[in-house]
Design a protein around this motif. Structure first.
Motif, mmCIF file in Angstrom:
data_model
loop_
_atom_site.group_PDB
_atom_site.id
_atom_site.type_symbol
_atom_site.label_atom_id
_atom_site.label_comp_id
_atom_site.label_asym_id
_atom_site.label_seq_id
_atom_site.Cartn_x
_atom_site.Cartn_y
_atom_site.Cartn_z
ATOM 1 N N GLY A 19 14.222 -19.139 7.492
ATOM 2 C CA GLY A 19 14.105 -19.534 8.881
ATOM 3 C C GLY A 19 12.841 -20.311 9.178
ATOM 4 O O GLY A 19 12.755 -20.957 10.207
ATOM 5 N N GLN A 20 11.802 -20.269 8.344
ATOM 6 C CA GLN A 20 10.585 -21.016 8.601
ATOM 7 C C GLN A 20 10.743 -22.428 8.068
ATOM 8 O O GLN A 20 11.408 -22.669 7.077
ATOM 9 C CB GLN A 20 9.394 -20.357 7.920
ATOM 10 N N GLY A 21 10.097 -23.345 8.754
ATOM 11 C CA GLY A 21 10.126 -24.723 8.297
ATOM 12 C C GLY A 21 11.385 -25.459 8.711
ATOM 13 O O GLY A 21 11.541 -26.622 8.443
ATOM 14 N N ARG A 22 12.284 -24.788 9.404
ATOM 15 C CA ARG A 22 13.520 -25.416 9.854
ATOM 16 C C ARG A 22 13.456 -25.601 11.359
ATOM 17 O O ARG A 22 12.906 -24.771 12.064
ATOM 18 C CB ARG A 22 14.711 -24.521 9.540
ATOM 19 N N SER A 23 14.035 -26.680 11.857
ATOM 20 C CA SER A 23 14.109 -26.858 13.300
ATOM 21 C C SER A 23 15.203 -25.951 13.850
ATOM 22 O O SER A 23 16.076 -25.504 13.131
ATOM 23 C CB SER A 23 14.401 -28.327 13.638
ATOM 24 N N SER A 24 15.151 -25.720 15.148
ATOM 25 C CA SER A 24 16.151 -24.847 15.760
ATOM 26 C C SER A 24 17.507 -25.536 15.742
ATOM 27 O O SER A 24 17.586 -26.765 15.768
ATOM 28 C CB SER A 24 15.753 -24.527 17.195
ATOM 29 N N PRO A 25 18.576 -24.764 15.713
ATOM 30 C CA PRO A 25 19.900 -25.384 15.666
ATOM 31 C C PRO A 25 20.197 -26.139 16.952
ATOM 32 O O PRO A 25 19.659 -25.832 18.008
ATOM 33 C CB PRO A 25 20.844 -24.192 15.492
ATOM 34 N N ARG A 26 21.046 -27.127 16.837
ATOM 35 C CA ARG A 26 21.443 -27.918 18.007
ATOM 36 C C ARG A 26 22.221 -27.059 18.982
ATOM 37 O O ARG A 26 22.744 -26.013 18.637
ATOM 38 C CB ARG A 26 22.305 -29.092 17.560
ATOM 39 N N THR A 27 22.324 -27.565 20.230
ATOM 40 C CA THR A 27 23.019 -26.790 21.250
ATOM 41 C C THR A 27 24.519 -26.842 21.104
ATOM 42 O O THR A 27 25.213 -26.016 21.645
ATOM 43 C CB THR A 27 22.639 -27.305 22.644
ATOM 44 N N MET A 85 -3.685 -23.511 1.406
ATOM 45 C CA MET A 85 -2.568 -23.980 0.628
ATOM 46 C C MET A 85 -1.929 -22.798 -0.101
ATOM 47 O O MET A 85 -2.625 -21.963 -0.660
ATOM 48 C CB MET A 85 -3.062 -25.024 -0.370
ATOM 49 N N ALA A 86 -0.641 -22.730 -0.061
ATOM 50 C CA ALA A 86 0.071 -21.603 -0.653
ATOM 51 C C ALA A 86 0.073 -21.715 -2.168
ATOM 52 O O ALA A 86 0.066 -22.816 -2.728
ATOM 53 C CB ALA A 86 1.504 -21.558 -0.151
ATOM 54 N N GLU A 87 0.087 -20.553 -2.793
ATOM 55 C CA GLU A 87 0.094 -20.544 -4.253
ATOM 56 C C GLU A 87 1.484 -20.885 -4.771
ATOM 57 O O GLU A 87 2.479 -20.433 -4.224
ATOM 58 C CB GLU A 87 -0.277 -19.163 -4.763
ATOM 59 N N GLN A 88 1.530 -21.654 -5.778
ATOM 60 C CA GLN A 88 2.787 -22.014 -6.406
ATOM 61 C C GLN A 88 3.013 -21.077 -7.581
ATOM 62 O O GLN A 88 2.069 -20.718 -8.283
ATOM 63 C CB GLN A 88 2.728 -23.458 -6.899
ATOM 64 N N ALA A 116 13.629 -15.738 -7.398
ATOM 65 C CA ALA A 116 13.660 -16.898 -6.502
ATOM 66 C C ALA A 116 13.118 -16.529 -5.124
ATOM 67 O O ALA A 116 12.371 -17.301 -4.516
ATOM 68 C CB ALA A 116 15.078 -17.446 -6.387
ATOM 69 N N ARG A 117 13.476 -15.342 -4.638
ATOM 70 C CA ARG A 117 12.956 -14.890 -3.344
ATOM 71 C C ARG A 117 11.441 -14.692 -3.403
ATOM 72 O O ARG A 117 10.723 -15.041 -2.473
ATOM 73 C CB ARG A 117 13.641 -13.593 -2.925
ATOM 74 N N ALA A 118 10.979 -14.109 -4.483
ATOM 75 C CA ALA A 118 9.541 -13.902 -4.630
ATOM 76 C C ALA A 118 8.813 -15.235 -4.685
ATOM 77 O O ALA A 118 7.738 -15.396 -4.084
ATOM 78 C CB ALA A 118 9.262 -13.087 -5.893
ATOM 79 N N ALA A 119 9.396 -16.213 -5.359
ATOM 80 C CA ALA A 119 8.774 -17.533 -5.432
ATOM 81 C C ALA A 119 8.752 -18.196 -4.060
ATOM 82 O O ALA A 119 7.766 -18.849 -3.690
ATOM 83 C CB ALA A 119 9.522 -18.405 -6.437
ATOM 84 N N ALA A 120 9.789 -18.007 -3.274
ATOM 85 C CA ALA A 120 9.832 -18.598 -1.938
ATOM 86 C C ALA A 120 8.805 -17.934 -1.031
ATOM 87 O O ALA A 120 8.140 -18.600 -0.233
ATOM 88 C CB ALA A 120 11.233 -18.460 -1.355
#
Length: 195
Positions: free
Chosen positions: A50-58, A1-4, A38-42
């Motif tokens: 780009g992680q956790g997102r589905s690929s864009p539609r065609t 589990m990732a640290e918050q 914010a970037r460090a928190a992410a």
């Protein structure tokens, strides 16, 4: 589990804000600092860009966003306005309508296909099995069109494509029919009195 990331204590930040380095930051520098945090928190949460997102539609807007970032520049781009004729021809090719569109062009653009002079005296009637039926306004025009049949076929092929019309059936004006009903008498009938 990732640290918050640890939540900030508003009382502590307010007390340290007067004497800490944050009190010196103003405007753009403060915004940069907030963005870095914010970037460090992410990153700490494990959700980089780009992680956790589905690929864009065609297709559609999402695909355009995924394909190209930034400005389109001076060159042509998929997002630029397209000509309506180009879009409809792509649609017709994609759905297999090209043959029917070419047949429709024979009727819709008859004057451009064969010329104004012929179009003023003859009209296309039907197109079945690559045979175009043309109705001429007089027998003289029907005869003239029969003599130039190969040139007319060449003009049609140049305008709409080869193989759309392979043969012409040219008809003159039809004479009135005196034949009425099931029973009739053989011979010329009432036309004998014409002269």
């Amino acid at each position: 589990m990732a640290e918050q990331p640890e939540p900030r204590d508003p009382d502590r930040s307010a007390a340290s804000g007067a004497a800490g380095p944050e009190s010196e930051l103003r405007g753009v520098d403060l915004a940069r600092r907030a963005l870095e945090e914010a970037r460090a928190a992410a990153r700490a949460a494990g959700k980089s860009v780009g992680q956790g997102r589905s690929s864009p539609r065609t297709g559609g807007v999402r695909a355009l966003r995924g394909r190209r970032r930034g400005w389109s520049g001076s060159g042509p781009d998929d997002r630029d306005p397209q000509l309506f004729g180009a879009l409809t021809s792509q649609l017709a090719k994609g759905r297999g309508w090209s043959g029917k569109v070419a047949e429709g062009m024979v009727f819709g653009q008859w004057a451009k296909v064969v010329g104004e002079d012929i179009a003023a005296h003859a009209q296309p009637i039907s197109l079945e099995n690559h045979v175009l039926s043309i109705q001429a306004e007089s027998t003289a025009w029907a005869t003239q069109l029969r003599m130039f049949q190969s040139q007319i076929l060449a003009k049609i092929a140049a305008a709409v494509g080869n193989g759309v019309v392979k043969q012409l059936r040219i008809n003159g004006p039809t004479a009135p029919s005196w034949r009425k009903g099931e029973r009739h008498i053989k011979g010329r009938g009432p036309r004998d009195t014409y002269g």
